[in-house]
Design a protein around this motif. Structure first.
Motif, PDB file in Angstrom:
ATOM      1  N   GLY A  37       0.841  -1.189   0.000  1.00 37.15           N
ATOM      2  CA  GLY A  37       0.000   0.000   0.000  1.00 37.15           C
ATOM      3  C   GLY A  37       0.874   1.235   0.000  1.00 37.15           C
ATOM      4  O   GLY A  37       2.059   1.182   0.311  1.00 37.15           O
ATOM      5  N   SER A  38       0.325   2.345  -0.378  1.00 42.91           N
ATOM      6  CA  SER A  38       1.067   3.595  -0.390  1.00 42.91           C
ATOM      7  C   SER A  38       0.759   4.348   0.899  1.00 42.91           C
ATOM      8  O   SER A  38      -0.376   4.382   1.353  1.00 42.91           O
ATOM      9  N   PHE A  62      10.924  13.740  -0.498  1.00 43.64           N
ATOM     10  CA  PHE A  62      11.092  14.276  -1.852  1.00 43.64           C
ATOM     11  C   PHE A  62       9.771  14.451  -2.576  1.00 43.64           C
ATOM     12  O   PHE A  62       9.747  14.817  -3.743  1.00 43.64           O
ATOM     13  N   GLY A  63       8.669  14.149  -1.915  1.00 41.54           N
ATOM     14  CA  GLY A  63       7.349  14.273  -2.529  1.00 41.54           C
ATOM     15  C   GLY A  63       6.934  13.061  -3.338  1.00 41.54           C
ATOM     16  O   GLY A  63       5.879  13.059  -3.965  1.00 41.54           O
ATOM     17  N   ASP A  64       7.755  12.005  -3.328  1.00 42.17           N
ATOM     18  CA  ASP A  64       7.423  10.771  -4.042  1.00 42.17           C
ATOM     19  C   ASP A  64       6.545   9.898  -3.153  1.00 42.17           C
ATOM     20  O   ASP A  64       6.635   9.967  -1.929  1.00 42.17           O
ATOM     21  N   PRO A  65       5.712   9.037  -3.768  1.00 45.46           N
ATOM     22  CA  PRO A  65       4.894   8.135  -2.949  1.00 45.46           C
ATOM     23  C   PRO A  65       5.780   7.242  -2.080  1.00 45.46           C
ATOM     24  O   PRO A  65       6.806   6.744  -2.534  1.00 45.46           O
ATOM     25  N   ALA A  66       5.399   7.078  -0.836  1.00 44.12           N
ATOM     26  CA  ALA A  66       6.145   6.220   0.092  1.00 44.12           C
ATOM     27  C   ALA A  66       5.487   4.847   0.119  1.00 44.12           C
ATOM     28  O   ALA A  66       4.286   4.727   0.329  1.00 44.12           O
ATOM     29  N   ASP A  67       6.286   3.818  -0.149  1.00 42.71           N
ATOM     30  CA  ASP A  67       5.770   2.450  -0.129  1.00 42.71           C
ATOM     31  C   ASP A  67       5.642   1.955   1.307  1.00 42.71           C
ATOM     32  O   ASP A  67       6.463   2.279   2.159  1.00 42.71           O
ATOM     33  N   ALA A  68       4.623   1.152   1.535  1.00 42.69           N
ATOM     34  CA  ALA A  68       4.410   0.570   2.853  1.00 42.69           C
ATOM     35  C   ALA A  68       3.750  -0.793   2.684  1.00 42.69           C
ATOM     36  O   ALA A  68       2.985  -1.002   1.749  1.00 42.69           O
ATOM     37  N   TRP A  69       4.074  -1.696   3.576  1.00 45.60           N
ATOM     38  CA  TRP A  69       3.452  -3.012   3.567  1.00 45.60           C
ATOM     39  C   TRP A  69       2.786  -3.225   4.914  1.00 45.60           C
ATOM     40  O   TRP A  69       3.386  -3.000   5.964  1.00 45.60           O
ATOM     41  N   THR A  70       1.541  -3.682   4.877  1.00 48.03           N
ATOM     42  CA  THR A  70       0.750  -3.887   6.079  1.00 48.03           C
ATOM     43  C   THR A  70       0.626  -5.374   6.368  1.00 48.03           C
ATOM     44  O   THR A  70       0.317  -6.160   5.465  1.00 48.03           O
ATOM     45  N   ASP A  71       0.857  -5.751   7.600  1.00 49.83           N
ATOM     46  CA  ASP A  71       0.716  -7.132   8.046  1.00 49.83           C
ATOM     47  C   ASP A  71      -0.769  -7.496   7.985  1.00 49.83           C
ATOM     48  O   ASP A  71      -1.590  -6.876   8.653  1.00 49.83           O
ATOM     49  N   LYS A 110      -0.946 -10.414  -4.051  1.00 45.99           N
ATOM     50  CA  LYS A 110      -0.605  -9.936  -5.396  1.00 45.99           C
ATOM     51  C   LYS A 110       0.914  -9.931  -5.528  1.00 45.99           C
ATOM     52  O   LYS A 110       1.639 -10.046  -4.551  1.00 45.99           O
ATOM     53  N   ARG A 111       1.401  -9.728  -6.746  1.00 49.08           N
ATOM     54  CA  ARG A 111       2.847  -9.733  -6.981  1.00 49.08           C
ATOM     55  C   ARG A 111       3.578  -8.567  -6.335  1.00 49.08           C
ATOM     56  O   ARG A 111       4.776  -8.626  -6.164  1.00 49.08           O
ATOM     57  N   ARG A 112       2.910  -7.505  -5.966  1.00 50.85           N
ATOM     58  CA  ARG A 112       3.583  -6.391  -5.276  1.00 50.85           C
ATOM     59  C   ARG A 112       3.700  -6.623  -3.778  1.00 50.85           C
ATOM     60  O   ARG A 112       4.360  -5.872  -3.081  1.00 50.85           O
ATOM     61  N   ASP A 113       3.058  -7.667  -3.285  1.00 53.35           N
ATOM     62  CA  ASP A 113       3.048  -7.938  -1.856  1.00 53.35           C
ATOM     63  C   ASP A 113       4.346  -8.629  -1.426  1.00 53.35           C
ATOM     64  O   ASP A 113       5.198  -8.966  -2.252  1.00 53.35           O
ATOM     65  N   ARG A 114       4.464  -8.844  -0.138  1.00 51.11           N
ATOM     66  CA  ARG A 114       5.632  -9.496   0.433  1.00 51.11           C
ATOM     67  C   ARG A 114       5.194 -10.539   1.450  1.00 51.11           C
ATOM     68  O   ARG A 114       4.058 -10.515   1.934  1.00 51.11           O
TER      69      ARG A 114
END
Length: 110
Positions: free
Chosen positions: A16-17, A23-32, A74-78
């Motif tokens: 999730g974002s 720098f104003g770029d989207p920050a990636d985050a992963w939620t348990d 999904k493939r973006r998950d961890r």
């Protein structure tokens, strides 16, 4: 699926974002999103030399029972197992919704 083979605890992490970074770029985050029992099999490892930095990766296959959470990966998950965080690179249904096979890769620092 036999419970005896599911001998590892696997934490599912959904991508999730989370706002923006400095720098104003989207920050990636992963939620348990939960922890499940899984079997684990390392299928390959590789070393590569890039920009004078030695890096190693390991590809691992996890099999979990088919649950709503596992089917939602999904493939973006961890996933995280034994303190190692893996990027999901492939997902496959096992049997008739008996299980989900998760192929994942982790970079090893050394």
């Amino acid at each position: 699926m036999r419970a005896g083979k599911l001998d590892r605890r696997l934490t599912l992490l959904s991508y999730g974002s989370e706002g923006t970074n400095a720098f104003g770029d989207p920050a990636d985050a992963w939620t348990d999103i939960g922890t499940v029992w899984a079997s684990k099999q390392d299928v390959s490892d590789a070393e590569r030399m890039r920009a004078q930095a030695l890096g190693a990766t390991i590809t691992t296959r996890f099999v979990v029972r088919s649950t709503e959470r596992a089917r939602g990966l999904k493939r973006r998950d961890r996933v995280r197992c034994d303190g190692v965080t893996y990027d999901v690179v492939g997902l496959k249904e096992v049997g008739r919704r008996d299980g989900i096979e998760i192929t994942a890769a982790a970079a090893e620092e050394g």
